[in-house]
Design an enzyme around this catalytic site. Structure first.
Site, PDB file in Angstrom:
ATOM      1  N   ASN A 265      -2.344   6.546   6.651  1.00 31.09           N
ATOM      2  CA  ASN A 265      -2.915   7.365   7.731  1.00 31.09           C
ATOM      3  C   ASN A 265      -3.618   6.458   8.741  1.00 31.09           C
ATOM      4  O   ASN A 265      -3.536   5.232   8.652  1.00 31.09           O
ATOM      5  CB  ASN A 265      -3.873   8.396   7.142  1.00 31.09           C
ATOM      6  CG  ASN A 265      -5.030   7.733   6.385  1.00 31.09           C
ATOM      7  OD1 ASN A 265      -5.318   6.551   6.573  1.00 31.09           O
ATOM      8  ND2 ASN A 265      -5.683   8.495   5.529  1.00 31.09           N
TER       9      ASN A 265
ATOM     10  N   GLN B  23     -10.618   0.919   1.573  1.00 32.23           N
ATOM     11  CA  GLN B  23     -11.120   0.036   0.503  1.00 32.23           C
ATOM     12  C   GLN B  23      -9.986  -0.748  -0.167  1.00 32.23           C
ATOM     13  O   GLN B  23     -10.183  -1.892  -0.593  1.00 32.23           O
ATOM     14  CB  GLN B  23     -11.982   0.803  -0.519  1.00 32.23           C
ATOM     15  CG  GLN B  23     -11.301   1.943  -1.264  1.00 32.23           C
ATOM     16  CD  GLN B  23     -11.360   3.272  -0.516  1.00 32.23           C
ATOM     17  OE1 GLN B  23     -11.490   3.322   0.714  1.00 32.23           O
ATOM     18  NE2 GLN B  23     -11.230   4.358  -1.249  1.00 32.23           N
TER      19      GLN B  23
ATOM     20  N   GLU C 277      12.411   4.845  16.221  1.00 26.71           N
ATOM     21  CA  GLU C 277      12.338   4.316  14.852  1.00 26.71           C
ATOM     22  C   GLU C 277      13.648   4.657  14.118  1.00 26.71           C
ATOM     23  O   GLU C 277      14.321   3.782  13.598  1.00 26.71           O
ATOM     24  CB  GLU C 277      11.144   4.951  14.117  1.00 26.71           C
ATOM     25  CG  GLU C 277      11.016   4.495  12.671  1.00 26.71           C
ATOM     26  CD  GLU C 277      10.044   5.371  11.868  1.00 26.71           C
ATOM     27  OE1 GLU C 277       9.647   6.457  12.363  1.00 26.71           O
ATOM     28  OE2 GLU C 277       9.704   4.977  10.741  1.00 26.71           O
ATOM     29  N   HIS C 278      14.005   5.948  14.087  1.00 25.64           N
ATOM     30  CA  HIS C 278      15.274   6.387  13.504  1.00 25.64           C
ATOM     31  C   HIS C 278      16.160   6.901  14.632  1.00 25.64           C
ATOM     32  O   HIS C 278      15.704   7.673  15.477  1.00 25.64           O
ATOM     33  CB  HIS C 278      15.059   7.542  12.525  1.00 25.64           C
ATOM     34  CG  HIS C 278      14.131   7.220  11.394  1.00 25.64           C
ATOM     35  ND1 HIS C 278      12.812   7.582  11.390  1.00 25.64           N
ATOM     36  CD2 HIS C 278      14.343   6.567  10.222  1.00 25.64           C
ATOM     37  CE1 HIS C 278      12.239   7.173  10.262  1.00 25.64           C
ATOM     38  NE2 HIS C 278      13.150   6.555   9.529  1.00 25.64           N
TER      39      HIS C 278
ATOM     40  N   GLU D 277       3.159 -36.791  29.091  1.00 21.11           N
ATOM     41  CA  GLU D 277       2.165 -35.754  28.776  1.00 21.11           C
ATOM     42  C   GLU D 277       0.771 -36.360  28.619  1.00 21.11           C
ATOM     43  O   GLU D 277      -0.193 -35.637  28.331  1.00 21.11           O
ATOM     44  CB  GLU D 277       2.572 -34.972  27.504  1.00 21.11           C
ATOM     45  CG  GLU D 277       3.724 -34.005  27.748  1.00 21.11           C
ATOM     46  CD  GLU D 277       3.947 -33.001  26.608  1.00 21.11           C
ATOM     47  OE1 GLU D 277       3.304 -33.127  25.555  1.00 21.11           O
ATOM     48  OE2 GLU D 277       4.768 -32.078  26.804  1.00 21.11           O
TER      49      GLU D 277
ATOM     50  N   TYR E 179       0.838  -1.196   0.000  1.00 18.78           N
ATOM     51  CA  TYR E 179       0.000   0.000   0.000  1.00 18.78           C
ATOM     52  C   TYR E 179       0.878   1.253   0.000  1.00 18.78           C
ATOM     53  O   TYR E 179       1.770   1.388   0.835  1.00 18.78           O
ATOM     54  CB  TYR E 179      -0.933   0.031   1.225  1.00 18.78           C
ATOM     55  CG  TYR E 179      -1.838   1.231   1.126  1.00 18.78           C
ATOM     56  CD1 TYR E 179      -2.892   1.230   0.227  1.00 18.78           C
ATOM     57  CD2 TYR E 179      -1.594   2.385   1.863  1.00 18.78           C
ATOM     58  CE1 TYR E 179      -3.691   2.345   0.070  1.00 18.78           C
ATOM     59  CE2 TYR E 179      -2.396   3.502   1.714  1.00 18.78           C
ATOM     60  CZ  TYR E 179      -3.444   3.474   0.812  1.00 18.78           C
ATOM     61  OH  TYR E 179      -4.225   4.577   0.649  1.00 18.78           O
TER      62      TYR E 179
ATOM     63  N   ASP F  36      16.272   7.133   4.157  1.00 19.83           N
ATOM     64  CA  ASP F  36      14.911   7.261   3.628  1.00 19.83           C
ATOM     65  C   ASP F  36      14.877   6.970   2.132  1.00 19.83           C
ATOM     66  O   ASP F  36      13.861   6.534   1.599  1.00 19.83           O
ATOM     67  CB  ASP F  36      14.380   8.684   3.856  1.00 19.83           C
ATOM     68  CG  ASP F  36      14.011   8.919   5.306  1.00 19.83           C
ATOM     69  OD1 ASP F  36      13.844   7.929   6.044  1.00 19.83           O
ATOM     70  OD2 ASP F  36      13.890  10.095   5.711  1.00 19.83           O
TER      71      ASP F  36
ATOM     72  N   GLN G  16      12.434  15.166   9.964  1.00 19.70           N
ATOM     73  CA  GLN G  16      11.434  14.310  10.576  1.00 19.70           C
ATOM     74  C   GLN G  16      10.140  15.074  10.812  1.00 19.70           C
ATOM     75  O   GLN G  16       9.044  14.583  10.550  1.00 19.70           O
ATOM     76  CB  GLN G  16      11.969  13.773  11.913  1.00 19.70           C
ATOM     77  CG  GLN G  16      11.104  12.710  12.515  1.00 19.70           C
ATOM     78  CD  GLN G  16      10.886  11.566  11.550  1.00 19.70           C
ATOM     79  OE1 GLN G  16      11.825  11.082  10.926  1.00 19.70           O
ATOM     80  NE2 GLN G  16       9.648  11.158  11.369  1.00 19.70           N
TER      81      GLN G  16
ATOM     82  N   HIS H   1       7.242  15.512   8.231  1.00 19.77           N
ATOM     83  CA  HIS H   1       6.375  14.387   7.841  1.00 19.77           C
ATOM     84  C   HIS H   1       4.929  14.616   8.268  1.00 19.77           C
ATOM     85  O   HIS H   1       4.004  14.290   7.546  1.00 19.77           O
ATOM     86  CB  HIS H   1       6.866  13.076   8.454  1.00 19.77           C
ATOM     87  CG  HIS H   1       7.865  12.367   7.598  1.00 19.77           C
ATOM     88  ND1 HIS H   1       7.588  11.974   6.312  1.00 19.77           N
ATOM     89  CD2 HIS H   1       9.136  11.977   7.831  1.00 19.77           C
ATOM     90  CE1 HIS H   1       8.655  11.382   5.792  1.00 19.77           C
ATOM     91  NE2 HIS H   1       9.606  11.371   6.686  1.00 19.77           N
TER      92      HIS H   1
ATOM     93  N   SER I  37       5.797   8.754  12.427  1.00 22.87           N
ATOM     94  CA  SER I  37       7.240   8.583  12.285  1.00 22.87           C
ATOM     95  C   SER I  37       7.986   9.348  13.390  1.00 22.87           C
ATOM     96  O   SER I  37       7.454  10.292  13.971  1.00 22.87           O
ATOM     97  CB  SER I  37       7.650   9.098  10.903  1.00 22.87           C
ATOM     98  OG  SER I  37       8.947   8.677  10.600  1.00 22.87           O
TER      99      SER I  37
ATOM    100  N   HIS J 128       0.438 -40.321  20.526  1.00 22.68           N
ATOM    101  CA  HIS J 128       1.751 -39.815  20.126  1.00 22.68           C
ATOM    102  C   HIS J 128       2.810 -40.899  20.353  1.00 22.68           C
ATOM    103  O   HIS J 128       3.713 -41.079  19.551  1.00 22.68           O
ATOM    104  CB  HIS J 128       2.126 -38.575  20.950  1.00 22.68           C
ATOM    105  CG  HIS J 128       1.468 -37.309  20.472  1.00 22.68           C
ATOM    106  ND1 HIS J 128       0.118 -37.114  20.535  1.00 22.68           N
ATOM    107  CD2 HIS J 128       1.984 -36.180  19.915  1.00 22.68           C
ATOM    108  CE1 HIS J 128      -0.180 -35.917  20.043  1.00 22.68           C
ATOM    109  NE2 HIS J 128       0.937 -35.329  19.661  1.00 22.68           N
TER     110      HIS J 128
END
Lengths: 431, 431
Positions: free
Chosen positions: A209, A186, A322-323, A410, A124, A356, A255, A258, A233, A415
Site C-alpha cells: 500500500n 516496520q 503496466e498491462h 582532462e 515484501y 498474473d 484489473q 484490485h 495497478s 591518471h
C-alpha cells in the site's frame, strides 16, 4: 465510465495522467518509524506490529512447524496449481540467464562482463484481503535462480498472529531463507537496517500500500536498492471490430477488482465494440464479490475511440501501460510498435490473469507510466553486472599513448602517470 | 595514511564506511529550484545559470557553428584518441546486446522478452577543473547503440558562455541530439520537467557534485529514473609480495587526484609491499599538479595488511569497491571470488586509467558500497525489458484451471472469471 471519441493529441497528456498521490504527510510518519527501528531494532518492530496489526508476538520468525501445518491445510489441487505456476515462472526466468560477455577490444586488451547475484534480498508480501502467494512465486523463484544467498520474506500476521498457509507453502517451495511475520513500514525498515532477528538486505522487492511504497522510497536513502517505484495497478486493452466485448469486459474487471484506484482503459477503433463492452462491464460487474471496489475503479475508467490504429498505438506508447492486452486482429502491428509497456498479452485467449499467475512472465511490473523507463522484475533484477579488463604489456604499449593524451587533456596528470610509469618499465626491460 | 594490521572482522564494518554525507540542507535548496523551474521553465533556468555560472545566455543550445569551431581547436592526436576510445567502448557495449528470449513454458503458452530503448535520455557532464569528455563517450556511445531516440546533453558553460571543445567534439561524434549549456541543479530540473527549449527525459545519467547528486535524487520523485546514486570515487588495490609498489602508488594517486573525498585503499598480504607503497606514494605525490587535492585524499587512505588471501577477499567483498585492481599473483582466486565490485582491473599492466578512458568498459560505476546492489552503466541501462505472452485456445484449456484455482484462493473472482468466460466460449464452440 468516461467515453472519449478521437481525442486530439494536445489532450493526451491529460488522458495519460494517473491520479496524483501525495506522499508528503506519510513521509514524516515513515521516517520517524525508520529512525526508531534503526535505534531500537526488534523492540520497535514489536511495538509497531502491535499498533498496526493488533497482535503482540513473542517471536516474528515463522517456525518449521508452522510451515508443515500450512502445507497440511492446503488442498492438493491448490498445491499442484502453485507448483505448476512455479515451474513455468522458472522456465521463463531461467531462459533469461545471459552468458559471460567477452571481447578483445584491441589486441591484448581483454574486457568481459559477468553477472553476480545480489547476495541478500528482501521480499515484501502484503497482507489484507487478498493473500498474494502468487507474488511469493514471482519474486522468490527468480531470486533463487539468480543465486541470491539470503532471501528474507516479510509479510504481516493476522490478528491471531498467523500467516496465510498458501503464502507459507509457496515460500517454503521456493527456498526462502527466513519468513518474518512483519508488515508495512516496520518490515521495510527492519530489512533496511537489520535488527537482532532480521538480517539487513541490499535490495527490497514487492508490492504494498502507500505506506510500503513510501517506506521503500525512504529505504533508498539508506543505501538499499528497490525493484521499482510502485503505484496502483493498471490495464489497457486495445480492441477493434473483431474483438469479443465479453472477454474485454472480464479483463477490465479483473484489473478493477484490485483496488478503487486501479486504472482501467479501453482503446478501440470500433465505436460498436466500445458500446458493447460498456454494457458487458455492467452485466459482469453486478455479480462480482468485490463489486464495491471494482465499481469505483470502473467509474474512473476511460473508453477511448480512435479512428486509426496508428493514433491508437501512439496514444498507448504515450500512456505506457503496466498491462497491455492486444485484442485487435492486427496483432503484429501492435507487437512491433509497442515501445512502452510492462507486460503484453496477445490475442483473445491470453487474459491478464494468465500472466498474473501461471504463464511464466513476471507480474511485478512498472505502473504509473514507469514502463517508459523501468523493466518489470526479471532475472537481472536479482543480479548486478561486474566488468573486468586485463591488458597485456603489448596491449598497454598499443593503447597507452591514447590514455596519456586523454588524461592530459582532462588535466588529470596522475591518471597519465599510472600509464607512463608502466610504459617506462617495459622500455627499461626491453619488452 | 592509516596503516591497519590484520583487522578483526568485528572492525570491518567501520573500516568499510565511507565518509558520511548529509544532504538534508541541500535538499531544501534543490527542491525550491525544482519547483521554480517546473513553473517558470527557461526563465528560471537562465536565472540560475546567471547565479551559479556567472553568465547570462541568450540561448542555451549549442549551435552547429560552435561544434565546428570546437573541432578545429582540437589537436589531431586528441581527436584520434577520442575516436579510438569510442570504438573500444562501442565494441564492448555492442557485445552486451541480448537476443530476444522466447520460451514455450507449456504447449500453447508462448512467452518472450524483448528489450526496447528508453526513448528520451538526459546526460549530465560536470564542468569544473576537469572537462570530462571521456564521460560523454561512456554515456552517449551506449545510448546511441541502444537506440535511444533523443539524447540530450547538459553541461555548464564557463564564464565566457563556452563549453570545452573536447566535450563538444565527443558529443557530436556520438550523435547527441541536443547540447545545452546548462549546469548543476537547473540542468537536472530542466530535463526532469522539460522547458520551452529543453525536452523532458525519462532517465538521467552522469556524475556531478553533491548538488547534482541530490538533484538526481529529487528528480526520481517526479517520475524520472537515474543511472545510480552517486558518491565520491574510490579505488581498492589488492597486492601481494610480488606486486610493484610504484605501480600501486601511481594507481592510488590517480584515484586520489579526483577529489579530497576520494577513497583510496590498499589491501595486501605483504607488509613489505605496504611499506614500500607508502614511500612510493610520497615520492610520486610531490610532483603532481593536483597535489593539494590528492594529499587530502591520501591522508584519509587506508593501507590494510591481512595474513591470508581469503580474509583479504572477504574484506574486499564487504567493502564493495567501485574500482578494484588485482595486482596480486593469484589473479584467478580474486577474479572468481569477487562478488561486489564495479569494475575489476586484472594484472600489473591494467591501470585504472585504462578503464577510465579506453579499454572499452564503462567508467560510470557504483560507489559508496552500491556495488553490492547496482551494476555500473552498461547497454541495458538504456533499455527496458518488455515481456509478451500469447496463449492458444488449447494452451488456455491446459492452464485455465490452474489460473482459476489460484485466483479463487487469492479471493480474486474477476481474475477467475476472465478465464472461465473464455473456457466456456471454447466449450460452446466445441474447440
Amino acid at each position: 465510465m468516461n467515453t472519449i471519441l478521437n481525442p486530439e493529441q494536445n489532450t493526451w497528456n491529460e488522458l495519460t495522467q494517473r491520479p496524483t498521490q501525495s506522499f508528503q504527510d506519510i513521509e514524516l510518519t515513515v521516517s520517524a518509524i525508520f529512525k526508531e527501528i534503526q535505534q531500537k531494532g526488534d523492540k520497535a518492530v514489536a511495538k509497531y506490529t502491535s499498533i498496526f496489526d493488533g497482535i503482540t508476538l513473542e517471536n516474528n520468525q515463522v517456525t518449521q512447524q508452522e510451515i508443515t501445518e500450512a502445507e497440511q491445510q492446503l488442498s492438493d489441487e491448490l498445491k499442484e496449481a502453485i507448483q505448476t505456476a512455479k515451474k513455468n515462472i522458472e522456465r521463463f526466468h531461467a531462459a533469461q540467464k545471459t552468458a559471460k560477455v567477452a571481447v578483445e577490444t584491441l589486441p591484448g586488451i581483454n574486457c568481459w562482463q559477468e553477472k553476480k547475484p545480489i547476495s541478500k534480498v528482501g521480499l515484501y508480501i502484503p497482507g489484507g484481503s487478498a493473500p498474494l502467494f502468487s507474488t511469493v512465486l514471482m519474486l522468490a523463484a527468480p531470486a533463487k535462480l539468480a543465486g541470491c544467498q539470503e532471501i528474507i520474506l516479510c509479510t504481516p500476521p493476522n490478528k491471531e498472529g498467523k500467516i496465510n498457509p498458501a503464502i507459507l507453502f509457496a515460500a517454503q517451495l521456493c527456498g526462502i531463507t527466513q519468513i518474518q511475520k512483519i508488515g508495512g513500514i516496520q518490515a521495510i525498515a527492519a530489512m533496511t537496517f537489520g535488527t537482532e532477528s532480521v538480517p539487513k538486505v541490499y535490495k527490497i522487492f514487492g508490492p504494498g500500500n502507500q505506506f510500503v511504497t513510501v517506506a521503500k522510497q525512504v529505504a533508498t536513502q539508506y543505501g538499499v536498492a528497490i525493484d521499482m517505484p510502485a503505484g496502483p495497478s493498471e490495464l489497457l486493452v486495445v480492441a477493434d471490430e473483431t474483438s469479443n466485448p465479453a472477454f474485454i469486459a472480464s479483463d477490465l474487471l479483473s484489473q478493477a477488482e484490485h483496488g478503487a484506484d486501479s486504472q482501467v482503459i479501453l482503446v478501440t477503433t470500433s465505436q460498436e465494440v466500445l458500446k458493447q463492452t460498456e454494457s458487458e462491464i455492467e452485466k459482469q460487474l453486478a455479480v462480482l464479490p468485490r463489486k464495491t471496489i471494482a465499481e469505483q475503479a470502473i467509474a474512473q475508467s476511460r473508453l477511448i475511440y480512435f479512428d486509426s490504429e496508428q493514433k491508437a498505438l501512439d496514444f498507448i506508447n504515450e500512456y505506457a501501460p503496466e498491462h497491455f492486452i492486444i485484442a485487435a486482429q492486427n496483432e503484429e502491428f501492435y507487437i512491433n510498435g509497442i515501445q512502452n509497456a510492462g507486460s503484453v498479452f496477445v490475442g483473445s485467449y491470453t487474459p491478464e490473469s494468465a500472466g498474473d499467475y501461471t504463464s511464466g512472465t513476471n507480474h511485478t511490473l512498472p505502473t504509473n507510466g514507469y514502463a517508459r523507463n523501468y523493466s518489470g522484475v526479471n532475472l537481472d533484477s536479482f543480479l548486478k553486472a561486474i566488468t573486468f579488463q586485463k591488458i597485456s604489456p603489448k596491449g598497454l604499449q598499443t593503447i597507452g599513448n591514447t590514455i596519456e593524451i586523454m588524461a592530459e587533456a582532462e588535466g588529470l596528470q596522475a591518471h597519465k602517470n599510472a600509464v607512463t610509469i608502466r610504459l617506462k618499465t617495459l622500455e627499461n626491460e626491453n619488452i
